[in-house]
Write a protein that holds these residues in place. Structure first.
Motif, PDB file in Angstrom:
ATOM      1  N   CYS A  59     -61.473 -37.357  96.018  1.00  0.00           N
ATOM      2  CA  CYS A  59     -61.642 -35.823  95.135  1.00  0.00           C
ATOM      3  C   CYS A  59     -61.066 -34.760  95.739  1.00  0.00           C
ATOM      4  N   CYS A 103     -65.786 -33.799 101.134  1.00  0.00           N
ATOM      5  CA  CYS A 103     -65.762 -35.311 100.185  1.00  0.00           C
ATOM      6  C   CYS A 103     -64.756 -35.983 100.843  1.00  0.00           C
ATOM      7  N   THR A 149     -63.947 -41.939  88.973  1.00  0.00           N
ATOM      8  CA  THR A 149     -65.477 -42.090  89.351  1.00  0.00           C
ATOM      9  C   THR A 149     -65.672 -41.058  89.787  1.00  0.00           C
ATOM     10  N   GLY A 150     -67.221 -40.300  89.208  1.00  0.00           N
ATOM     11  CA  GLY A 150     -67.574 -38.577  90.415  1.00  0.00           C
ATOM     12  C   GLY A 150     -67.885 -38.687  91.600  1.00  0.00           C
ATOM     13  N   CYS A 151     -67.626 -37.782  92.443  1.00  0.00           N
ATOM     14  CA  CYS A 151     -67.307 -37.373  93.724  1.00  0.00           C
ATOM     15  C   CYS A 151     -69.112 -37.744  94.186  1.00  0.00           C
ATOM     16  N   CYS A 193     -69.868 -33.830  95.795  1.00  0.00           N
ATOM     17  CA  CYS A 193     -69.296 -32.727  94.847  1.00  0.00           C
ATOM     18  C   CYS A 193     -69.745 -32.990  93.076  1.00  0.00           C
ATOM     19  N   GLY A 194     -69.493 -34.590  92.881  1.00  0.00           N
ATOM     20  CA  GLY A 194     -69.848 -34.888  91.392  1.00  0.00           C
ATOM     21  C   GLY A 194     -68.314 -34.460  90.751  1.00  0.00           C
ATOM     22  N   ASN A 195     -67.104 -34.260  91.580  1.00  0.00           N
ATOM     23  CA  ASN A 195     -66.248 -34.048  90.200  1.00  0.00           C
ATOM     24  C   ASN A 195     -65.514 -35.697  90.316  1.00  0.00           C
ATOM     25  N   GLN A 196     -64.198 -35.499  89.366  1.00  0.00           N
ATOM     26  CA  GLN A 196     -63.964 -37.274  89.520  1.00  0.00           C
ATOM     27  C   GLN A 196     -62.843 -37.522  90.376  1.00  0.00           C
TER      28      GLN A 196
END
Length: 265
Positions: free
Chosen positions: A120, A127, A137-139, A142-145
Motif C-alpha cells: 500500500c 499498512c 489488491t485492496g489493502c 485502509c482499503g487502498n489499492q
C-alpha cells in the motif's frame, strides 16, 4: 501462474570409479568425485517428489508415489481449490544451482519467473505489514489499492548456496561409495574402505572414468530410490533399475554401456 522457463544442461560431469573386476564380485568399490559432481548428488535432496515422478515417469516409480501423482493429474477442476494450479503439485518449480553453476544441475527443470510483490502507498504504519502478489489488491487496513512495488530481499545463505553450490571445491576431492555415502577423500579412509568392502586382491582393481549427463543423472536418481548399489547398477549394468521415459523412449539400463564410459585400466 507465472510462466516458467527451462534450464538446459550445458555439459557433463565426470567421476572416477574404482572397479573390482573379479568375475564373481564385479562391482564399483567406490568413486572419486569433484565438487560439481558432489553438488549434483546433494541437489537430489532438493528435488520435489512431484518433479521426480515427472522426470522419471510414473512407470518407473516403486511404492505408491506414482498413484498420488496420477490422482492429482486426474482430479477434475471442480474438486481443486479456486486459484490452485495442478503444476504447483505435479511439477513444482525450484531455483536450481544451475542458475550460477551449470555443472552442478544437469536436469532441465522448470525455473519460475521472478515474482512481483506490491504494498500500500499510504504512510499508515499498520499498512506496512501487508504485501500481495496481485497488483491492485485492496489493502486489508485502509482499503487502498496495493500498487507500489516491493522488493524481496533474498536470504544471504540461500544466495550463497545458489552461487557457490554446497561443498568446497579447489583441491578437495570426495569419496562416493556404491550406496552414495559421500565423504572427503583421504589416503587413510581409502585404505579403510577397501578393507570394509572386503577387497583382498588389489590386482583386480581397475580405474574407469565415467561421464554423467542427463541420461545418467536420471538413472542415478532412479537407482537411488530402489537400490543400495547405485554406481554398480548404473555404470556396470549389474542390476538395472526400472525402465523410465526419456524423450519418448524407454532405455534399458542393463548390459554393457558404451556411450558414457571412458576406460582407464
Amino acid at each position: 501462474m507465472a510462466a516458467a522457463t527451462t534450464t538446459t544442461p550445458s555439459t557433463t560431469l565426470t567421476m572416477k570409479l574404482l572397479v573390482d573386476s573379479s568375475p564373481l564380485r564385479r562391482r564399483v568399490v567406490f568413486a572419486e568425485a569433484g565438487k560439481d559432481t558432489v553438488d549434483f548428488l546433494f541437489s537430489l535432496l532438493a528435488l520435489p517428489a512431484g518433479t521426480a515422478v515427472k522426470l522419471l515417469g510414473k512407470e518407473s516409480m516403486v511404492g505408491c508415489m506414482a498413484n498420488i501423482y496420477g490422482s492429482a493429474e486426474r482430479l477434475e477442476d471442480p474438486y481443486v481449490q479456486p486459484g490452485a494450479a495442478k503444476d504447483a503439485i505435479l511439477c513444482a518449480a525450484m531455483p536450481p544451482p544451475a542458475a550460477a553453476r551449470p555443472n552442478s544441475w544437469i536436469f532441465p527443470l522448470p525455473v519460475p519467473a521472478p515474482k512481483s510483490f506490491f504494498h500500500c502507498g499510504t504512510n499508515y504504519s499498520s499498512c506496512r505489514s501487508y504485501v500481495t502478489e496481485v497488483r491492485g489488491t485492496g489493502c486489508p487496513n485502509c482499503g487502498n489499492q496495493m500498487v507500489i512495488d516491493a522488493k524481496l530481499i533474498e536470504s544471504p545463505a540461500l544466495v550463497a548456496l545458489v552461487r557457490t553450490g554446497f561443498v568446497q571445491g579447489g583441491m578437495v576431492a570426495y569419496t562416493v561409495t556404491d550406496d552414495l555415502v559421500i565423504t572427503p577423500m583421504s589416503n587413510v579412509s581409502t585404505i579403510a574402505l577397501l578393507n570394509t568392502c572386503g577387497v583382498r586382491d588389489l590386482g583386480t582393481l581397475q580405474e574407469r572414468t565415467v561421464q554423467i549427463g542427463h541420461k545418467e543423472g536420471l538413472e542415478i536418481l532412479t537407482s537411488s530410490l530402489q537400490s543400495k548399489t547405485v554406481l554398480t547398477d548404473v555404470f556396470l549394468g549389474k542390476k538395472p533399475p526400472s525402465s523410465m521415459k526419456n524423450g519418448g523412449s524407454t532405455p534399458q539400463l542393463g548390459g554393457t554401456r558404451h556411450e558414457s564410459l571412458t576406460w582407464r585400466v
